[in-house]
Design an enzyme around this catalytic site. Structure first.
Site, PDB file in Angstrom:
ATOM      1  N   LYS A  25       0.834  -1.213   0.000  1.00 50.76           N
ATOM      2  CA  LYS A  25       0.000   0.000   0.000  1.00 50.76           C
ATOM      3  C   LYS A  25       0.868   1.263   0.000  1.00 50.76           C
ATOM      4  O   LYS A  25       0.587   2.223  -0.734  1.00 50.76           O
ATOM      5  CB  LYS A  25      -0.887  -0.046   1.254  1.00 50.76           C
ATOM      6  CG  LYS A  25      -2.097   0.821   1.207  1.00 50.76           C
ATOM      7  CD  LYS A  25      -3.200   0.304   2.129  1.00 50.76           C
ATOM      8  CE  LYS A  25      -2.736  -0.235   3.460  1.00 50.76           C
ATOM      9  NZ  LYS A  25      -2.239   0.741   4.414  1.00 50.76           N
ATOM     10  N   LYS A  47       0.293   9.768   6.010  1.00 50.66           N
ATOM     11  CA  LYS A  47       0.006   8.477   6.646  1.00 50.66           C
ATOM     12  C   LYS A  47      -0.438   8.814   8.063  1.00 50.66           C
ATOM     13  O   LYS A  47       0.409   8.961   8.967  1.00 50.66           O
ATOM     14  CB  LYS A  47       1.266   7.610   6.649  1.00 50.66           C
ATOM     15  CG  LYS A  47       1.116   6.304   7.371  1.00 50.66           C
ATOM     16  CD  LYS A  47       1.292   5.124   6.451  1.00 50.66           C
ATOM     17  CE  LYS A  47       1.082   3.824   7.208  1.00 50.66           C
ATOM     18  NZ  LYS A  47       0.948   2.684   6.327  1.00 50.66           N
ATOM     19  N   GLU A 125      -2.885   7.674   3.114  1.00 54.55           N
ATOM     20  CA  GLU A 125      -2.789   6.215   3.195  1.00 54.55           C
ATOM     21  C   GLU A 125      -3.362   5.729   4.522  1.00 54.55           C
ATOM     22  O   GLU A 125      -2.913   6.150   5.597  1.00 54.55           O
ATOM     23  CB  GLU A 125      -1.334   5.765   3.055  1.00 54.55           C
ATOM     24  CG  GLU A 125      -1.243   4.249   2.954  1.00 54.55           C
ATOM     25  CD  GLU A 125       0.161   3.715   3.190  1.00 54.55           C
ATOM     26  OE1 GLU A 125       1.141   4.423   2.916  1.00 54.55           O
ATOM     27  OE2 GLU A 125       0.248   2.576   3.677  1.00 54.55           O
ATOM     28  N   GLY A 126      -4.319   4.836   4.429  1.00 50.88           N
ATOM     29  CA  GLY A 126      -4.888   4.260   5.642  1.00 50.88           C
ATOM     30  C   GLY A 126      -3.893   3.320   6.301  1.00 50.88           C
ATOM     31  O   GLY A 126      -2.782   3.110   5.810  1.00 50.88           O
ATOM     32  N   VAL A 127      -4.299   2.757   7.392  1.00 50.35           N
ATOM     33  CA  VAL A 127      -3.418   1.830   8.096  1.00 50.35           C
ATOM     34  C   VAL A 127      -4.012   0.431   7.947  1.00 50.35           C
ATOM     35  O   VAL A 127      -5.216   0.228   8.125  1.00 50.35           O
ATOM     36  CB  VAL A 127      -3.249   2.263   9.570  1.00 50.35           C
ATOM     37  CG1 VAL A 127      -4.583   2.339  10.289  1.00 50.35           C
ATOM     38  CG2 VAL A 127      -2.277   1.374  10.314  1.00 50.35           C
ATOM     39  N   ASN A 220      -1.502  -5.211  -7.311  1.00 48.44           N
ATOM     40  CA  ASN A 220      -0.083  -5.204  -6.976  1.00 48.44           C
ATOM     41  C   ASN A 220       0.390  -6.640  -6.752  1.00 48.44           C
ATOM     42  O   ASN A 220      -0.020  -7.296  -5.790  1.00 48.44           O
ATOM     43  CB  ASN A 220       0.155  -4.355  -5.713  1.00 48.44           C
ATOM     44  CG  ASN A 220       1.630  -4.146  -5.457  1.00 48.44           C
ATOM     45  OD1 ASN A 220       2.435  -4.112  -6.386  1.00 48.44           O
ATOM     46  ND2 ASN A 220       2.004  -4.014  -4.206  1.00 48.44           N
ATOM     47  N   PRO A 249       3.688  -5.437 -11.663  1.00 50.68           N
ATOM     48  CA  PRO A 249       4.268  -6.779 -11.532  1.00 50.68           C
ATOM     49  C   PRO A 249       5.074  -6.896 -10.249  1.00 50.68           C
ATOM     50  O   PRO A 249       5.374  -5.886  -9.602  1.00 50.68           O
ATOM     51  CB  PRO A 249       5.180  -6.886 -12.757  1.00 50.68           C
ATOM     52  CG  PRO A 249       5.542  -5.481 -13.081  1.00 50.68           C
ATOM     53  CD  PRO A 249       4.362  -4.633 -12.689  1.00 50.68           C
TER      54      PRO A 249
END
Ligand code: GRF
Length: 510
Positions: A25, A47, A125-127, A220, A249
């Site tokens: 992530k 974050k 960005e979440g946790v 991902n 990739p």
């Protein structure tokens, strides 16, 4: 209770969540941040809650926060990117409990908004996964809370002082509530491994159940051994009901620069073309500038027939914006046959084409000499053989040594030469594939740059196998070309075809 969702986002940006923890992530968030920052705007990554500090040269640092901070296109401090950094690398409510802390929503939200206010666009960005609790399931802490980070970093990296714990939070709060409180659209990073479909579908349902919009998802590849990766990807594309922002990739070094070529900028921009009035429209940004440090690099592609690999490379160059982002241009497509179908495709795509019929030359050496001169007019950094059905003379190969590559429809060094698929079937191979290699004087024996593996199925005949290998070639070759042009010399990369990828050597899937 489902919290009421504010009518508009707290600021321009999106919230990145994932199907699990440890699925890349942060790597994807950093790459998205860098990608959007390259549009000429101030883009910050945040974050809000980071768990796990390491003592680095006397400073307590969180690795995710460092990576995100490095991807921002404006100067920001650690505590602005990571306003709440907890010392223990575990579930946040447990890390908080270990430190006698209760995570307090209001000061955290204020800190996020303060950072976002410095930028035009924010990637939050979440946790962990989407519904990770930020509070103990019980209603109140059992001991008096102290500070958010007992092992406080130096003052310039100290988490926001307002974030010191509060004894009685208003309500239980989880990572999804954080997204709701910010009212941000959500991007889901799917860690491609066994079980990911269920995790992805549940996450998408939870996002929508909170009244949030799933604006995109990124596949991902975190498991180089994953079987049936293409089928999993296809299923996710159908089930998630949101545009795919990229398929990344398996990468041994998932740095933003390595990930960005696999992200679809147009899909990202499209998702933000209809922001509420008054918020900056990403699509009105100036067109993507060339990176000042990137020297222009030119490719010449040689074909003889259908040119499907040439097309795959040209399409990747367009959708992944190789010109804008890496300075890479396809200077010409050259064919030794005027009737090569690929020439029409190239022309339709707006590529410059040249025809040099080998039949007009008495000897192989004369043709190769004329071909060399034709190619040299474009001063290419890379000459790409894509179904060019001519054996080349040593003089030609030596002239382009180090910048001449080919794709061969077999797993070299097995089955050089022609009729590879039937030979693989006759030999009872359980796996076939394709190899991108540097061209050497000996046919099909140059240094291997990348390989894709395709299982041989029980009912395969040469035609069916050839088709599946060709599909794998279309994924493999563009990435190999790109890597060859942007990676330091002498690095090789193997790219997954049907889910299996290896660095520095091929292994068969099980
Ligand atoms: C591919 O199978 C490639 O491996 C081989 O020639 C074929 C070319 O196909 N070298 P296309 O012209 O790219 O469709």
């Amino acid at each position: 209770m489902i919290p009421a969702i504010p009518s508009r986002p707290a600021f321009p940006g999106f919230f990145v969540t994932g199907t699990d923890t440890e699925i890349g992530k942060t790597a994807i968030s950093a790459a998205l941040t860098r990608l959007l920052g390259q549009q000429g705007r101030r883009v910050v990554a945040i974050k809000p809650i980071a768990a796990g500090l390491d003592l680095v040269e006397g400073q307590w640092l969180n690795d995710d926060v460092q990576r995100l901070r490095a991807a921002c296109s404006l100067e920001v401090q650690d505590h602005e990117v990571g306003p709440l950094q907890l010392r223990h690398a575990c579930a946040p409510h447990i890390a908080a409990k270990l430190e006698g802390v209760v995570i307090d929503p209001q000061p955290l939200l204020s800190a996020i908004k303060r950072t976002a206010a410095k930028a035009d666009f924010s990637v939050v960005e979440g946790v962990g996964g989407f519904c990770v609790p930020l509070h103990e399931p019980t209603s109140a802490p059992t001991s008096a809370p102290t500070q958010a980070t007992p092992a406080a970093p130096p003052s310039e990296q100290k988490p926001d002082s307002n974030l010191e714990a509060r004894s009685h939070p208003a309500r239980r709060w989880d990572s999804a509530d954080l997204a709701v409180d910010l009212a941000l659209p959500v991007v889901l990073v799917v860690g491609m491994r066994l079980g990911c479909i269920n995790h992805a579908v549940l996450s998408a349902e939870a996002i929508r159940a909170r009244g949030l919009k799933l604006v995109g998802w990124v596949a991902n590849h975190v498991d180089p051994h994953m079987g049936h990766a293409d089928d999993n990807f296809a299923t996710l594309s159908q089930l998630l009901g949101a545009p795919c922002w990229g398929r990344v990739p398996f990468l041994s070094e998932p740095l933003p620069d390595h990930i960005m070529p696999h992200l679809n900028l147009q899909a990202v921009l499209k998702a933000f073309s209809a922001l509420p009035p008054g918020l900056p429209q990403l699509t009105t940004l100036p067109s993507l500038p060339s990176l000042p440090t990137t020297r222009s690099k030119k490719i010449v592609i040689l074909i003889s027939g259908s040119g499907s690999n040439m097309q795959a490379i040209a399409e990747a160059a367009q959708t992944e914006q190789w010109a804008e982002r890496h300075g890479i241009h396809i200077a010409a497509v050259v064919s030794n046959r005027a009737d090569a179908v690929g020439l029409q495709t190239a022309r339709k795509m707006g590529l410059h084409t040249e025809v040099l019929p080998h039949t007009q030359f008495e000897t192989r050496a004369e043709f190769d000499s004329a071909l060399r001169d034709c190619i040299n007019r474009f001063a290419p950094d890379l000459v790409v053989l894509a179904g060019f059905m001519r054996v080349l003379t040593a003089a030609f190969v030596q002239h382009f040594a180090g910048r001449l590559i080919n794709i061969h429809p077999a797993l070299l060094p097995a089955f050089p030469g022609l009729n590879t698929h039937q030979r693989a079937l006759d030999a009872g191979c359980q796996f076939a594939g394709a190899t991108v290699h540097e061209v050497s004087v000996e046919v099909d024996q140059g240094r291997i740059l990348a390989q894709a593996v395709v299982p041989v199925l029980p009912d395969d005949d040469a035609g069916r196998l050839a088709h599946r290998v060709l599909m794998a070639e279309h994924r493999l070759y563009p990435q190999a070309v790109l890597q060859k042009l942007i990676q330091p010399k002498n690095r090789s990369q193997n790219y997954s075809a049907e889910g299996e990828a290896r660095q520095g050597g091929l292994q068969h899937p099980v």
